[in-house]
Motif scaffolding. Structure first.
Motif, short mmCIF file in Angstrom:
data_model
loop_
_atom_site.label_atom_id
_atom_site.label_comp_id
_atom_site.label_asym_id
_atom_site.label_seq_id
_atom_site.Cartn_x
_atom_site.Cartn_y
_atom_site.Cartn_z
N PHE A 1 45.25 44.47 30.26
CA PHE A 1 44.56 43.62 31.23
C PHE A 1 45.53 42.64 31.90
O PHE A 1 46.32 41.97 31.21
N TYR A 2 45.46 42.59 33.22
CA TYR A 2 46.22 41.56 33.95
C TYR A 2 45.46 40.24 33.79
O TYR A 2 44.27 40.16 34.11
N TYR A 3 46.14 39.22 33.27
CA TYR A 3 45.47 37.93 33.11
C TYR A 3 45.68 37.07 34.37
O TYR A 3 46.66 37.23 35.10
N GLU A 4 44.73 36.20 34.62
CA GLU A 4 44.75 35.38 35.83
C GLU A 4 46.07 34.62 35.97
O GLU A 4 46.49 33.90 35.06
N SER A 5 46.72 34.82 37.11
CA SER A 5 48.03 34.19 37.31
C SER A 5 48.44 34.35 38.76
O SER A 5 48.06 35.32 39.43
N GLY A 6 49.20 33.37 39.26
CA GLY A 6 49.75 33.48 40.60
C GLY A 6 48.73 33.59 41.70
O GLY A 6 49.00 34.17 42.76
N GLY A 7 47.53 33.06 41.48
CA GLY A 7 46.49 33.13 42.49
C GLY A 7 45.66 34.39 42.44
O GLY A 7 44.68 34.52 43.17
N GLN A 8 46.03 35.36 41.58
CA GLN A 8 45.27 36.61 41.48
C GLN A 8 44.27 36.53 40.35
O GLN A 8 44.58 36.10 39.24
N GLU A 9 43.04 36.95 40.66
CA GLU A 9 42.02 37.01 39.63
C GLU A 9 42.42 38.01 38.55
O GLU A 9 43.15 38.97 38.81
N SER A 10 41.91 37.80 37.35
CA SER A 10 42.25 38.70 36.25
C SER A 10 41.48 40.01 36.36
O SER A 10 40.49 40.12 37.09
N ASP A 11 41.96 40.99 35.60
CA ASP A 11 41.20 42.24 35.46
C ASP A 11 39.93 41.98 34.67
O ASP A 11 39.82 41.00 33.92
N THR A 12 38.98 42.88 34.81
CA THR A 12 37.79 42.91 33.96
C THR A 12 37.70 44.31 33.36
O THR A 12 38.47 45.21 33.72
N GLY A 13 36.78 44.49 32.44
CA GLY A 13 36.65 45.80 31.83
C GLY A 13 35.95 45.75 30.49
O GLY A 13 35.08 44.90 30.27
N VAL A 14 36.37 46.62 29.58
CA VAL A 14 35.69 46.75 28.29
C VAL A 14 36.72 46.91 27.18
O VAL A 14 37.76 47.56 27.37
N ILE A 15 36.44 46.29 26.04
CA ILE A 15 37.17 46.53 24.80
C ILE A 15 36.16 47.08 23.81
O ILE A 15 35.10 46.47 23.61
N ALA A 16 36.46 48.22 23.21
CA ALA A 16 35.51 48.85 22.28
C ALA A 16 36.20 49.18 20.97
O ALA A 16 37.35 49.66 20.95
#
Length: 992
Positions: free
Chosen positions: A541-556
């Motif tokens: 997952f890309y975490y929020e940084s540099g003005g860009q929103e973070s990724d979203t998704g699922v961990i299972a």
């Protein structure tokens, strides 16, 4: 207001030359000019005590939204103290640091604006010289080195210095260690003073790192025991250095715990220590301010005072009878604040830090206007003086001087004078300026009540958060230290740049605030825990940084832990899973990637093997928006010039936002030119390269763009559109690179620009003085925007040939579409201008037709009145229908008929009227010798209808207009009845 304030002309004078000459004269013969005070401090710690010099951060903390301004030297090291510093970032490995930090205290918790000008030592802008230890040396070294610098380098008299230490309370014991170190250095017991929590216990905020401090105070007078004046706000016994020993952490419940590592944070005001070393009792008598005072006097020259205002004499309070000395101090302080703040990226505006700057500016202009008799526009002319005096220590000032002066010159005239101040006061005037004006009139402001109300508001906000108004998923020093103590390693996030993978990982920690903290090894959490944070050993997952929103998704949770690592990326990771966690966002704290969200089903257990699935469809929207943000930055420089600087950005899935400096709005042609450049890069299908290189290699690329005030790791990632990073580094001065977008960036990007599809700028607006914002879209959203633009252009094309009657109905629909539809901003701007022209066309053509109609009706009325008079018939009642049935049209008819009646005789009394479903109007015109009274006739005609009859002064006419009602349909009948049954009722109808 002084008479000179009205004058806009002044004698030509070079303010920078005045400042330079005064600076030379002020420093002449000084053993300790301010430049030497600053440099010797830095040299002492860097060369003798093995500290690293760290350049002052900007006064605008671009990477810390919790601060309006940098208000202390420790601000740029906050991430270290809070345990959130990126282990690969520029602060990693830093153990000792020293510098002189630019600071502003003019808003929020730390606000010295009220005191500036009133005394000799308060400032809104100041320099805080400091040295720091990060898990390295502690109290003994900090105290001994401070004493060594003061007594052996600065050679300050030991018998004038006093030290304080924390006396202790119910939570923290007295700092006996600090006391004993001071005593060991030879300070007598009466000059080592126990002090309370308010003065000698430092806290970053309601929560976070904190600890006792030891202050060094200096007695300007000497030869006495001044211990009773320490911390008593005495102008001659002042604090010069604060040594903070950060060893505790304050939790949300206000409890304290020991930090795993101790830190030292020291701060010494440059202005104060310079005053002491130059043996003056006021900071304003140093070579920091004397050249500014000379510049102020020169800037106040005008016809009313050719030599400028009187010289500065240093008087305070009642002795400053004309208020001029206080005004000097205010203006000198405030021009420093505004010059540094605007240089570092802030501008006056109506909110946040911009609002604070606007208050500072208005205060300065008011004092200059009322007390110094300064001509309009004088304040901005002082910028070159600040650049001349401080440009050597802070070279960034020179590069922004013209912009700063332009912003102030533009903003200054909008600052209200005394009358506007009173009006503004009644509408919510800032409390600090309210106090000033109240005191000038012998009044006071209930500041204590104001502060109590503010505290109630803050507590309500805190309570809301605690009771479910929003869980703060945030790791601070206490939590990151606990993770380290558990042996949890920072998250491996190398996979955040990979696409379409579903790697396996292990849950290393679960942060569940609702359950009291971290979940124990082997324990589980389910949906009842509410929002939680999950830390994995590795994450895609890309975490929020540099003005860009973070990724979203699922961990299972993996159904088969043993087979998880070898599982196919096409597999559904939720199949057979015993726990599914929806990732709503991710942030990094001290290298730990915290995946934030809620458990959707089952449970998560610390130590479990999981698989991660990023929402790559969403990333496919983020990546083009981020890459095109870079290309937009490049295109703006191409169109507007190389002075364009990024002032902020936001990359979301549905749009991108880019803020930049500009003296005015972009024209439609400029917006289109920028948009065309970006679309040209997209259609060129350029490859997008990235590579991590040493920071120095990256900075050597001449055309590389870096965000002002941003700190970058070493090594740093370079993103280049169109050329390999290796080629850029190998030949950094190559002129060809000027045609490429090259930036430092850690975000997720396209592999080729063609994947962006299209690019549309949908908004270009002002966000503050001198700052513009572009909002743009890519891919399908851009295509939709262009389609909407084309559709509306086609509708406008058809509208151009419409007659005004159809166009009158079409323009509201066109306006509604313009307001609601998303389309290219330059198209919308052009169509708004065209809509205005179409509306003018309707007005012109409607007016011309109406003039023809009214002329025809007037002729008919006159003819009917003449015919009735010639036939000896009763007065005429004439109903208007069709296009003439309008109050404005009827007023024009009455005007024309009255003109004819006045010009001759032979016309009988006439009443004209109309009525429709919504409105009615009536008017009577009678000859001079008529037995019929115009006003009475109209009143009888309208009956009970709603309307006020307005007679002419000569009584020969009267008119009324109003809303239609039940009685208005019979208006003609009543008018006829009033003048007799034999009236000649004319039912003539006007036609278009």
């Amino acid at each position: 207001m002084a008479a000179a304030a009205a004058a806009t002309s002044r004698s030509p004078v070079n303010i920078a030359d005045v400042a330079k000459a005064s600076a030379v004269a002020s420093a002449a013969g000084l053993e300790w000019p301010v430049s030497k005070v600053r440099q010797d401090f830095i040299d002492f710690f860097v060369t003798k005590k093995d500290h690293k010099f760290v350049k002052s951060s900007p006064v605008v903390p671009h990477d810390d939204p919790t601060l309006l301004f940098a208000n202390a030297g420790m601000n740029q090291f906050k991430a270290i103290f809070t345990g959130t510093a990126d282990p690969s970032g520029p602060l990693a490995g830093l153990t000792r640091a020293a510098n002189s930090q630019k600071c502003i205290r003019a808003g929020g918790k730390h606000n010295d604006l009220d005191d500036v000008g009133r005394d000799t030592y308060h400032h809104t802008f100041f320099e805080m010289m400091g040295n720091w230890s990060f898990s390295d040396f502690f109290k003994r070294e900090a105290i001994e080195w401070a004493w060594e610098l003061l007594t052996e380098v600065y050679k300050m008299p030991k018998d004038r210095m006093y030290a304080t230490y924390f006396e202790g309370d119910d939570d923290v014991p007295a700092d006996i260690e600090a006391r004993d170190i001071w005593l060991s250095l030879g300070l007598p017991e009466n000059r080592v003073i126990a002090s309370n929590k308010a003065d000698n216990f430092w806290e970053m905020g309601d929560t976070g790192p904190c600890g006792p401090c030891s202050e060094i105070h200096f007695d300007r007078i000497g030869g006495r025991d001044a211990s009773h004046l320490v911390n008593m706000d005495d102008p001659d016994v002042i604090e010069i250095w604060n040594l903070v020993f950060i060893q505790y952490f304050r939790s949300e419940d206000s409890s304290l715990s020991r930090l795993p590592h101790n830190h030292v944070d020291t701060g010494m005001g440059l202005e104060r220590v310079t005053g002491i070393l130059q043996d003056v009792r006021s900071n304003y008598d140093t070579d920091i301010f004397r050249p500014l005072f000379a510049s102020i006097r020169a800037a106040t020259r005008c016809p009313a005072q050719p030599e400028g205002c009187r010289e500065y004499t240093g008087k305070l309070g009642k002795e400053d009878t004309d208020g001029v000395d206080m005004a000097y101090r205010v203006v000198a302080d405030h021009i420093r604040t505004l010059t540094f703040a605007i240089t570092d990226g802030a501008v006056p505006s109506s909110e946040g830090r911009g609002y604070v700057l606007r208050r500072v500016l208005r205060r300065a202009v008011r004092f200059g206007d009322e007390k110094l008799g300064a001509p309009r526009g004088f304040f901005s002319t002082l910028v070159p003086a600040v650049v001349e005096l401080f440009g050597e220590a802070y070279p960034e000032l020179a590069g922004k001087a013209a912009f700063v002066q332009e912003v102030l010159a533009d903003e200054e005239p909008s600052s209200p004078g005394p009358v506007a101040f009173f009006l503004y006061d009644s509408m919510g005037f800032p409390v600090d300026l309210t106090q000033i004006m109240a005191e000038e009139r012998g009044l006071t402001v209930d500041v204590e009540g104001f502060n109590e109300a503010m505290e109630r508001q803050r507590e309500a906000s805190r309570s809301s958060r605690r009771s479910g108004g929003g869980v703060m998923l945030k790791l601070e020093a206490e939590q990151t230290a606990e993770l380290a103590a558990r042996g949890v390693e920072p998250t491996d996030t190398d996979a955040k740049y990979e696409w379409y993978v579903k790697p396996s990982a292990v849950i290393k920690a679960i942060w569940a605030p609702s359950t009291g903290g971290f979940v124990a090894e082997g324990d589980s959490v389910d949906a009842s825990a509410g929002p939680i944070g999950v830390i994995l050993d590795k994450s895609p997952f890309y975490y929020e940084s540099g003005g860009q929103e973070s990724d979203t998704g699922v961990i299972a949770v993996a159904a088969d832990a043993a087979a998880a690592a070898a599982a196919d990326a096409d597999d559904d990771i939720e199949d057979g899973s015993t726990g599914v966690f929806d990732v709503d966002g991710a942030q990094a704290f001290a290298g730990f990637a915290l995946h934030m969200g809620t458990v959707r089903s089952g449970a998560l257990t610390v130590g479990s093997t999981v698989r991660s699935a990023v929402d790559y469809q969403r990333r496919e929207l983020l990546a083009p928006n981020h890459t095109m943000t870079h290309v937009l930055n490049f295109a703006l420089r191409k169109v507007l010039g190389g002075t364009v600087d990024q002032k902020g950005s936001m990359v979301a899935a549905d749009k991108l936002r880019f803020d930049f400096n500009s003296s005015g709005a972009l024209t439609g042609e400029q917006v289109k030119a920028v948009e065309d450049i970006v679309n040209g890069v997209i259609s060129s299908a350029l490859p997008v390269y990235n590579k991590v290189v040493p920071l120095a290699d990256g900075r050597s690329i001449e055309t590389l763009r870096a965000v002002f005030g941003e700190t970058y790791p070493d090594p740093v990632r370079v993103v280049s559109v169109g050329a390999k990073v290796e080629d850029l580094v190998a030949d950094p001065a190559n002129a060809e690179w000027a045609d490429l977008s090259v930036e430092f960036c850690g975000g997720t990007h396209l592999r080729n620009t063609s994947a962006a599809g299209r690019f549309a700028i949908v908004e270009e607006v002002a966000v503050a003085k001198g700052i513009r914002r572009i909002v743009a879209v890519t891919k399908d959203a851009a295509t939709d925007a262009f389609d909407k633009g084309e559709e509306l252009l086609s509708r406008f094309s058809v509208a151009r040939s419409m007659p005004w009657r159809r166009l009158q109905d079409e323009t509201p629909a066109l306006k509604a579409a313009l307001d609601a539809w998303t389309m290219p901003a330059h198209v919308k701007s052009a169509l708004r201008a065209e809509l205005a022209e179409l509306e003018k066309k309707v007005f012109r053509e409607k007016k011309a037709d109406l003039e023809k109609v009214t002329a025809a009706i007037a002729a008919d009325v006159v003819a009917a009145a003449r015919a009735a008079a010639e036939a000896g018939a009763a007065p005429v009642v004439f109903r208007i229908e069709g296009d003439g049935a309008d109050p404005k049209a009827m007023a024009a008819v009455v005007k024309e008929v009255t003109k004819v009646f006045k010009s001759g005789t032979g016309y009988g009394p006439t009443l004209v009227w109309f009525a429709d479903a919504d409105k009615f109007a009536a008017a009577a015109i009678v000859p001079k010798d008529s037995a019929v009274a115009a006003k009475a006739w109209v009143e009888a005609a309208i009956g009970a209808a709603d309307g006020t009859v307005r007679p002419a002064k000569n009584g020969l006419s009267a008119q009324v207009a109003g809303k239609a009602g039940e009685d208005t349909a019979a208006l003609g009948d009543r008018a006829t009845a009033f003048v007799g049954a034999g009236a000649a009722a004319a039912a003539a109808a006007a036609t278009a």
